[in-house]
Structures are given as C-alpha cells and as structure tokens.
Design an enzyme around this catalytic site. Structure first.
Site, PDB file in Angstrom:
ATOM      1  N   ARG A 122      47.060  63.948 -40.882  1.00 13.65           N
ATOM      2  CA  ARG A 122      47.322  62.752 -40.103  1.00 13.65           C
ATOM      3  C   ARG A 122      47.822  61.633 -40.997  1.00 13.65           C
ATOM      4  O   ARG A 122      47.524  61.542 -42.176  1.00 13.65           O
ATOM      5  CB  ARG A 122      46.046  62.270 -39.399  1.00 13.65           C
ATOM      6  CG  ARG A 122      45.660  63.069 -38.178  1.00 13.65           C
ATOM      7  CD  ARG A 122      44.468  62.427 -37.479  1.00 13.65           C
ATOM      8  NE  ARG A 122      44.806  61.151 -36.858  1.00 13.65           N
ATOM      9  CZ  ARG A 122      44.220  59.996 -37.159  1.00 13.65           C
ATOM     10  NH1 ARG A 122      43.292  59.930 -38.074  1.00 13.65           N
ATOM     11  NH2 ARG A 122      44.565  58.891 -36.524  1.00 13.65           N
ATOM     12  N   LYS A 187      34.701  67.403 -46.105  1.00 14.41           N
ATOM     13  CA  LYS A 187      35.791  67.849 -45.241  1.00 14.41           C
ATOM     14  C   LYS A 187      36.160  69.304 -45.512  1.00 14.41           C
ATOM     15  O   LYS A 187      36.507  69.675 -46.631  1.00 14.41           O
ATOM     16  CB  LYS A 187      37.015  66.949 -45.410  1.00 14.41           C
ATOM     17  CG  LYS A 187      38.127  67.283 -44.408  1.00 14.41           C
ATOM     18  CD  LYS A 187      39.230  66.246 -44.415  1.00 14.41           C
ATOM     19  CE  LYS A 187      40.325  66.607 -43.422  1.00 14.41           C
ATOM     20  NZ  LYS A 187      41.390  65.601 -43.334  1.00 14.41           N
ATOM     21  N   ARG A 325      35.979  55.509 -42.019  1.00 12.46           N
ATOM     22  CA  ARG A 325      35.262  55.783 -43.255  1.00 12.46           C
ATOM     23  C   ARG A 325      33.835  55.272 -43.106  1.00 12.46           C
ATOM     24  O   ARG A 325      33.633  54.152 -42.622  1.00 12.46           O
ATOM     25  CB  ARG A 325      35.923  55.078 -44.438  1.00 12.46           C
ATOM     26  CG  ARG A 325      37.268  55.665 -44.862  1.00 12.46           C
ATOM     27  CD  ARG A 325      37.081  57.001 -45.576  1.00 12.46           C
ATOM     28  NE  ARG A 325      38.353  57.534 -46.031  1.00 12.46           N
ATOM     29  CZ  ARG A 325      39.136  58.336 -45.322  1.00 12.46           C
ATOM     30  NH1 ARG A 325      38.796  58.670 -44.080  1.00 12.46           N
ATOM     31  NH2 ARG A 325      40.269  58.805 -45.816  1.00 12.46           N
TER      32      ARG A 325
END
Length: 330
Positions: A122, A187, A325
């Site tokens: 993204r 992630k 975040r």
C-alpha cells in the site's frame, strides 16, 4: 541459458558436478560455471568442492505449478482457471494489471512467482520478496458491480487468508486494518487490490497477497522499518510446503470473490473484529496532512474503522491514504 532450470537441479541442497548438470540441461560445463556465478544476484548462496561440484547452502522450497492447479480444480470447479508460476518478476500485481489495461481477459488468471524484484504494498511501499522464501500471488477477477461496492473486500480477504492458514495448522495469525496480516505482533504479510476498467461496473480487479514463509539466513531486521514475522518462526518442521500454502490461499480468496457481489463484507465483520490485534489500543492515524492519536475500535459492515479521539468522540476511517502505527511503534 535460463537460470531457473539450473536452480531446480540444485534445489535439493546436494552436490552436483558440472558434468552432471551439463548433461541434464544439455549445455557445456563452462555454461554451467557461468550460470553458477549469477546465483548470488538472486540472493542464493552456493558452495563448490573440486570433486563434488556445486550445491546451494540452503535447499529451496520451489513452487509446483501442477500441484497447485490440480488442487484448485479439485475444490474450485472452474476449468477456466489458468496459473502461471514465474521464476522472477517485477511484481505479480503489475504484470496482471498491465494485461488488463492492454485489453486481455484476466478473469481467473492466477500468477505467482518465486521472487519479486519490485513487489508492491500500500501507498507505494516495496514488498520484501526473496527467492523461494515468500509467497507472492495475484489473481484477476471481473466484478460485475461498481468499485464502490468493493469497500471492505481487502478485509474479507484478510479473514480468508487467516482461515486458510488455520486450516493448514498455522495458529496465532491476527489482522491489522485495513490489509495487514500479523503473527506474534509482527507483520507476516499483506493484501493489495488494484482496480481498472469501468469503475461504475463491471470492473477488473487484480487481487494480490503476499506472505513471508522462510526466514532468510542473512535477513537483517534493521533493514525493515517494522517488526517482521516469517511462518518458519513457528515450528518449521511442520510448515506446509509453499505450493500447499499457495493452493490453499488461492482457494480461500476465490471463495470470497465468488460471493462478494451478493453478500459484501457483512459476513466477515465479526470474524475480522475478533482477529483485530490492535482493537482498544492507542495508535497514530497518519495521513498526508499529519498524524493524530486515537483509540482503535471495531470495523463496520463497510469495512470502515471506528476510532475515538482524545475527547472520546468517534469517527470512521476509510482506508485511502491512511496508515496506522501503535503509539510506541517506530
């Protein structure tokens, strides 16, 4: 000489002499030697011994196109499905999108690669994709409705990927809004959907997803601006081969796409909220205009995320040019 056939010969991690490789690939020993020198360009380390030949330092879990396609056609009864497995590409999404924009029919075209050199995430970010260590997949789909009806699709696919991993015995996967897949608070992968054609409908979709599978020996965490997880961080001995992962995840994504026009995101809302790893936590909402500290809530049936500002006032976020975040996440 195409380098990939040589890599296939060496993928077992065993020694192979130049003569053996040359005979197998119908080239000279000199041609083999020249190609061996190119392996480090793909991040592949090799060893050489005078009497034994060449070997890769680490065996490779290469993709098997026949296995993947057979499984897809067994469970998703569509003879129209086509699958390409490429050694090295810039980006699987880019290749399919280029085909769509040139007028090619991309519906049920599936494309995966051993390595992406310019993988996309993204907001223009690059996606890390070393050779034979990750999953880089895209598929083409014609959606009969408008692009506006696709809101929430990336979240539904996130739930489907989590479910697919669980079906293969991989537990502990969580989701971060709007399209990130996490494992152990780091992630693991992501989803990128690109749309072309008539946005009023029908439109063409390129649905891409990627996962980190095998942690490279020389991986440097400091080179990535966030914690990164690999499936091999779990019990690598029980980890499915990449072909099994690719086939299972394609099936899960195809099931979502098959019903999305009629059902939208509504059937996936509860599962997504249950998997939301940051729900109730403080985070920074980052936009081109700046950042703001909020508390994260749940998503609604459109895939919009509810957040609460410092005064407790609620509002909804659409994905767009927004990034999240955690407050202490650098």
């Amino acid at each position: 000489m195409n380098l990939y056939p040589l890599i296939c010969q060496l993928s077992d991690g065993q020694y192979h002499t130049g003569t053996e490789l040359g005979e197998s690939l119908n080239v000279s020993r000199t041609a083999i030697w020249k190609q061996i020198q190119k392996l480090p360009e793909l991040g592949l380390r090799y060893q050489t011994e005078k009497q034994l030949g060449y070997r890769l330092e680490t065996p490779l879990d290469l993709l098997d196109a026949d296995f993947i396609l057979d499984k897809l056609r067994t469970y998703f009864n569509e003879e129209e499905i086509s699958l390409s497995v490429e050694p090295v590409v810039t980006s699987t999404n880019t290749l399919l999108l280029d085909r769509a924009n040139s007028g090619d029919a991309i519906h049920l075209q599936l494309l995966t690669a051993e390595m992406q050199q310019a993988g996309k995430g993204r907001r223009g970010r690059n996606w890390f994709s070393p050779f034979a260590s990750s999953i880089s997949c895209s598929l083409g789909w014609v959606f009969e409705g408008s692009a506006q009806e696709l809101q929430g699709l990336s979240l539904a696919i996130g739930v489907a990927i989590k479910s697919g991993l669980e079906n293969l015995g991989i537990k502990g996967v969580g989701l971060k809004w709007p399209n990130d897949i996490y494992l152990n608070q780091a992630k693991l992968g992501g989803i990128l959907i690109e749309i072309t054609g008539d946005l009023a409908g029908p439109c063409k979709l390129v649905v891409g997803f990627g996962l980190n599978v095998h942690r490279p020996v020389d991986f440097k965490p400091e080179a990535v601006n966030q914690p990164v997880a690999f499936l091999s961080d779990l019990d690598a001995r029980s980890l499915p081969v990449r072909s099994e992962l690719v086939a299972q995840l394609y099936l899960e994504v195809l099931e979502v796409l098959s019903g999305y026009a009629a059902e939208g995101f509504a059937p996936w809302v509860d599962e997504w909220n249950q998997a939301h790893i940051w729900q109730g936590q403080k985070a920074s909402v980052i936009t081109p205009q700046g950042s703001e500290e909020v508390t994260l809530g749940e998503v609604n049936q459109l895939g919009e995320l509810q957040v609460f500002d410092s005064s407790g006032e609620a509002r909804l976020l659409n994905s767009g040019e927004i990034s999240l975040r955690l407050k202490d996440d650098t």
